[in-house]
Design an enzyme around this catalytic site. Structure first.
Site, PDB file in Angstrom:
ATOM      1  N   LYS A 267      56.225  51.329  34.406  1.00  0.00           N
ATOM      2  CA  LYS A 267      55.325  51.858  33.365  1.00  0.00           C
ATOM      3  C   LYS A 267      56.135  52.499  32.234  1.00  0.00           C
ATOM      4  O   LYS A 267      55.884  52.263  31.058  1.00  0.00           O
ATOM      5  CB  LYS A 267      54.409  52.951  33.955  1.00  0.00           C
ATOM      6  CG  LYS A 267      53.331  52.467  34.888  1.00  0.00           C
ATOM      7  CD  LYS A 267      52.450  53.657  35.287  1.00  0.00           C
ATOM      8  CE  LYS A 267      51.575  53.342  36.470  1.00  0.00           C
ATOM      9  NZ  LYS A 267      50.846  54.496  36.981  1.00  0.00           N
TER      10      LYS A 267
ATOM     11  N   HIS B 187      42.503  24.614  53.326  1.00  0.00           N
ATOM     12  CA  HIS B 187      42.929  23.449  52.543  1.00  0.00           C
ATOM     13  C   HIS B 187      44.007  23.822  51.542  1.00  0.00           C
ATOM     14  O   HIS B 187      44.266  23.093  50.591  1.00  0.00           O
ATOM     15  CB  HIS B 187      41.707  22.838  51.852  1.00  0.00           C
ATOM     16  CG  HIS B 187      40.637  22.511  52.850  1.00  0.00           C
ATOM     17  ND1 HIS B 187      40.677  21.388  53.633  1.00  0.00           N
ATOM     18  CD2 HIS B 187      39.558  23.219  53.259  1.00  0.00           C
ATOM     19  CE1 HIS B 187      39.635  21.386  54.457  1.00  0.00           C
ATOM     20  NE2 HIS B 187      38.949  22.493  54.252  1.00  0.00           N
TER      21      HIS B 187
ATOM     22  N   GLU C 123      50.608  49.383  48.551  1.00  0.00           N
ATOM     23  CA  GLU C 123      50.905  50.572  47.741  1.00  0.00           C
ATOM     24  C   GLU C 123      51.056  51.786  48.663  1.00  0.00           C
ATOM     25  O   GLU C 123      51.782  52.723  48.365  1.00  0.00           O
ATOM     26  CB  GLU C 123      49.815  50.809  46.686  1.00  0.00           C
ATOM     27  CG  GLU C 123      50.285  51.723  45.556  1.00  0.00           C
ATOM     28  CD  GLU C 123      49.306  51.817  44.386  1.00  0.00           C
ATOM     29  OE1 GLU C 123      48.267  52.479  44.541  1.00  0.00           O
ATOM     30  OE2 GLU C 123      49.584  51.249  43.315  1.00  0.00           O
TER      31      GLU C 123
ATOM     32  N   GLY D  90      43.709  56.975  44.585  1.00  0.00           N
ATOM     33  CA  GLY D  90      42.999  55.901  43.901  1.00  0.00           C
ATOM     34  C   GLY D  90      42.556  54.782  44.838  1.00  0.00           C
ATOM     35  O   GLY D  90      41.408  54.334  44.813  1.00  0.00           O
ATOM     36  N   ARG D  91      43.466  54.344  45.696  1.00  0.00           N
ATOM     37  CA  ARG D  91      43.136  53.195  46.568  1.00  0.00           C
ATOM     38  C   ARG D  91      42.225  53.583  47.724  1.00  0.00           C
ATOM     39  O   ARG D  91      41.841  52.722  48.524  1.00  0.00           O
ATOM     40  CB  ARG D  91      44.432  52.532  47.055  1.00  0.00           C
ATOM     41  CG  ARG D  91      45.405  53.470  47.746  1.00  0.00           C
ATOM     42  CD  ARG D  91      46.782  52.831  47.880  1.00  0.00           C
ATOM     43  NE  ARG D  91      47.788  53.751  48.395  1.00  0.00           N
ATOM     44  CZ  ARG D  91      48.501  54.581  47.648  1.00  0.00           C
ATOM     45  NH1 ARG D  91      48.319  54.637  46.349  1.00  0.00           N
ATOM     46  NH2 ARG D  91      49.411  55.370  48.203  1.00  0.00           N
TER      47      ARG D  91
ATOM     48  N   LYS E 139      41.295  57.730  37.327  1.00  0.00           N
ATOM     49  CA  LYS E 139      41.505  59.078  37.865  1.00  0.00           C
ATOM     50  C   LYS E 139      42.317  59.925  36.883  1.00  0.00           C
ATOM     51  O   LYS E 139      41.988  61.054  36.590  1.00  0.00           O
ATOM     52  CB  LYS E 139      42.218  58.951  39.217  1.00  0.00           C
ATOM     53  CG  LYS E 139      42.400  60.242  39.950  1.00  0.00           C
ATOM     54  CD  LYS E 139      42.988  59.986  41.322  1.00  0.00           C
ATOM     55  CE  LYS E 139      43.615  61.251  41.843  1.00  0.00           C
ATOM     56  NZ  LYS E 139      44.410  61.021  43.040  1.00  0.00           N
TER      57      LYS E 139
ATOM     58  N   GLU F  79      46.507  50.315  30.589  1.00  0.00           N
ATOM     59  CA  GLU F  79      45.614  49.156  30.516  1.00  0.00           C
ATOM     60  C   GLU F  79      44.164  49.601  30.327  1.00  0.00           C
ATOM     61  O   GLU F  79      43.421  49.048  29.501  1.00  0.00           O
ATOM     62  CB  GLU F  79      45.698  48.332  31.806  1.00  0.00           C
ATOM     63  CG  GLU F  79      47.042  47.694  32.055  1.00  0.00           C
ATOM     64  CD  GLU F  79      47.962  48.569  32.897  1.00  0.00           C
ATOM     65  OE1 GLU F  79      47.954  49.821  32.718  1.00  0.00           O
ATOM     66  OE2 GLU F  79      48.697  48.021  33.720  1.00  0.00           O
TER      67      GLU F  79
HETATM   68  O1  F6P Z   1      49.813  52.531  38.911  1.00  0.00           O
HETATM   69  C1  F6P Z   1      49.245  52.657  40.184  1.00  0.00           C
HETATM   70  C2  F6P Z   1      47.978  53.445  40.123  1.00  0.00           C
HETATM   71  O2  F6P Z   1      48.278  54.784  39.933  1.00  0.00           O
HETATM   72  C3  F6P Z   1      47.154  53.264  41.375  1.00  0.00           C
HETATM   73  O3  F6P Z   1      47.572  54.053  42.417  1.00  0.00           O
HETATM   74  C4  F6P Z   1      45.801  53.577  40.856  1.00  0.00           C
HETATM   75  O4  F6P Z   1      44.783  53.149  41.728  1.00  0.00           O
HETATM   76  C5  F6P Z   1      45.817  52.845  39.552  1.00  0.00           C
HETATM   77  O5  F6P Z   1      47.131  53.022  39.069  1.00  0.00           O
HETATM   78  C6  F6P Z   1      44.826  53.305  38.532  1.00  0.00           C
HETATM   79  O6  F6P Z   1      45.012  54.655  38.237  1.00  0.00           O
HETATM   80  P1  F6P Z   1      43.923  55.467  37.423  1.00  0.00           P
HETATM   81  O7  F6P Z   1      42.687  55.487  38.229  1.00  0.00           O
HETATM   82  O8  F6P Z   1      44.524  56.829  37.228  1.00  0.00           O
HETATM   83  O9  F6P Z   1      43.721  54.760  36.120  1.00  0.00           O
END
Ligand code: F6P
Length: 468
Positions: free
Chosen positions: A457, A354, A323, A237-238, A188, A194
């Site tokens: 972060k 198990h 979150e 995002g979630r 987003k 990452e």
């Molecule tokens: O660090 C948390 C977060 O902002 C989440 O809320 C989000 O889903 C995820 O990182 C990924 O964010 P993006 O879609 O901006 O890469």
């Protein structure tokens, strides 16, 4: 909007007193003394039956919990959510994920969905691309990964890489060729460390074909994406699997499957918007969660889908619930003096049996469970039901040594679906979304921001720059 602390509500005090009368009540006796219990505490939702008879509660408990929701202004908050009002106050945004699956979705949503369908149909009908690799994390990974893993039909080989650990991308690319691999950079913000690192690594690997899914169009252009699908700041995002963030999911299940998935969520939205509180499944799930957490003292909550296809559901729900509601500051920006989200965990049944069910049955903590039965196989359903009964009723065998006793009285709910389909998966995920929202209302917290992830972060960036 109502921002009264839940502990200031009359129903909260009444629930605290009421909870005392439940300390010594055993589920075994409740069922023995009330033959109607197993039919009384059942609610029907779209495509599902919610059986909460094995929860440690009665009709009065539910009445008080419903009063609590009303005192907290639930109706007003629900209306604001569904109308796309800016209820995410710390970011001044709406949380309008329901618009992504609404029959009268905004034009930009419909256009994006049409574009996705065209692209995915092409991808699924050609022989050029054999592999689709989604590069994203959090909400830009967990949702599409869950849907693809649950329902992918194998027409396209859809993989996911989320971790900055290069092994993750290496695995996703095993056996792939740059010419026939399409990368979907889903972010987003298009700034997530990452994801950007993985996107750059994909370029270094020789990747030539990149789609971007983002609300940061400028950054995606700069990156050189061939196709940019929009996300909007009014979708968290979630909560974004229903948007272009679900592009990899659509690749895996096809446009028709994705439409069914959206339709399932819409079914749940309609139920959530209209059903009275005492018959409203996501509201009941939320109220029962509040009862277990705030009045019976549960610190964790287990989700146990009896389905290999839904093995990723607990991971998905961990982000959705923790979150969203893992917060210590209320809507007035003061510290709360009551528990908010419990730790959510779980795994697919029967594998979980198990592993950690020992603790569920005989451990020192009580862990309320959601058992999810999709009517897939008799053995699965039998085990699912057996676990819930064993937890609730335990054993009455005084002749056995203590280590062979099952105390029982451990609460759980059952969610029954007739089958595993895209529609039912959409219904299920949306249930939990509305559960999360309702609990956020009761706890008077903003379920839609995630400031808690920022400090780590920033520190990681400083460490990388050698500033720490
Ligand atoms: O660090 C948390 C977060 O902002 C989440 O809320 C989000 O889903 C995820 O990182 C990924 O964010 P993006 O879609 O901006 O890469």
């Amino acid at each position: 909007m109502n921002t009264l602390s839940p502990t200031q509500c009359k129903a909260w005090g009444q629930l605290a007193v009421h909870a005392e009368s439940w300390r010594s009540v055993h589920l075994r006796d409740l069922f023995a003394n009330d033959v109607a219990r197993s039919v009384q505490f059942i609610a029907e939702g779209p495509g599902l039956r919610y059986d909460y008879s094995r929860q440690r509660l009665g009709a009065m408990t539910l009445r008080l919990l419903a009063h609590l929701a009303q005192e907290r202004g639930f109706y007003e908050w629900r209306e604001a959510l569904l109308a796309g009002k800016r209820i995410n106050d710390t970011e001044d945004r709406a949380a309008w994920h329901t618009a992504l699956r609404a029959a009268d979705a905004p034009a930009e949503v419909r256009e994006t969905l049409s574009r996705m369908k065209v692209l995915v149909s092409e991808l699924r009908n050609q022989k050029r691309f054999r592999r689709v690799v989604n590069l994203g994390t959090g909400g830009s990974d967990l949702g599409p990964r869950l849907v693809a893993d649950a329902l992918g039909d194998g027409r396209l080989d859809v993989r996911f890489a989320a971790n900055v650990d290069r092994r993750d991308l290496e695995r996703a690319l095993e056996g792939a060729q740059p010419d026939s691999t399409l990368f979907v950079v889903a972010s987003k913000t298009f700034t997530t460390q990452e994801t950007m690192a993985n996107a750059e690594a994909a370029k270094r690997w020789g990747g030539k074909h990149f789609f971007a899914v983002t609300s940061n169009v400028e950054a995606a252009k700069k990156f050189g994406a061939d196709e940019i699908l929009p996300m909007w700041d009014w979708v968290g995002g979630r909560f974004s699997v229903w948007s272009a963030a679900g592009f990899a999911a659509m690749c895996a299940i096809g446009p028709d499957g994705f439409e069914d998935f959206l339709g399932g969520a819409r079914d749940t939205d309609e139920h959530f918007a209209a059903a009275p509180l005492e018959k409203n499944v996501p509201v009941l799930m939320a109220l029962i969660g509040v009862w277990n957490t705030n009045f019976l003292g549960a610190a964790t909550h287990a989700v146990l889908p009896y389905s290999n296809a839904l093995r990723l559901l607990p991971a998905y729900l961990q982000q959705l619930e923790m979150e969203s509601n893992g917060k210590r500051v209320d809507r007035e920006h003061g510290a709360v003096d009551y528990a908010t989200a419990p730790v959510l965990w779980g795994a697919e049944g029967t594998v979980s049996q198990h592993s950690f069910h020992q603790l569920l049955h005989q451990g020192t903590q009580t862990v309320p469970c959601d058992f999810i039965d999709l009517n897939l196989e008799k053995t699965l359903s039998a085990n699912c039901c057996a676990q819930a009964d064993a937890l609730a009723f335990g054993t009455e065998a005084p002749a056995l040594p203590a280590y062979r006793q099952y105390p029982g009285n451990r609460p759980s709910s059952m969610l029954f679906f007739e089958e595993l389909t895209a529609r039912n998966l959409g219904r299920l995920i949306a249930l939990y979304e509305h559960k999360v929202f309702t609990q956020g209302v009761i706890w008077n917290i903003n379920s839609f921001d995630q400031w808690g992830v920022e400090l780590g972060k920033e520190l990681a960036k400083k460490i990388l720059k050698g500033e720490r």
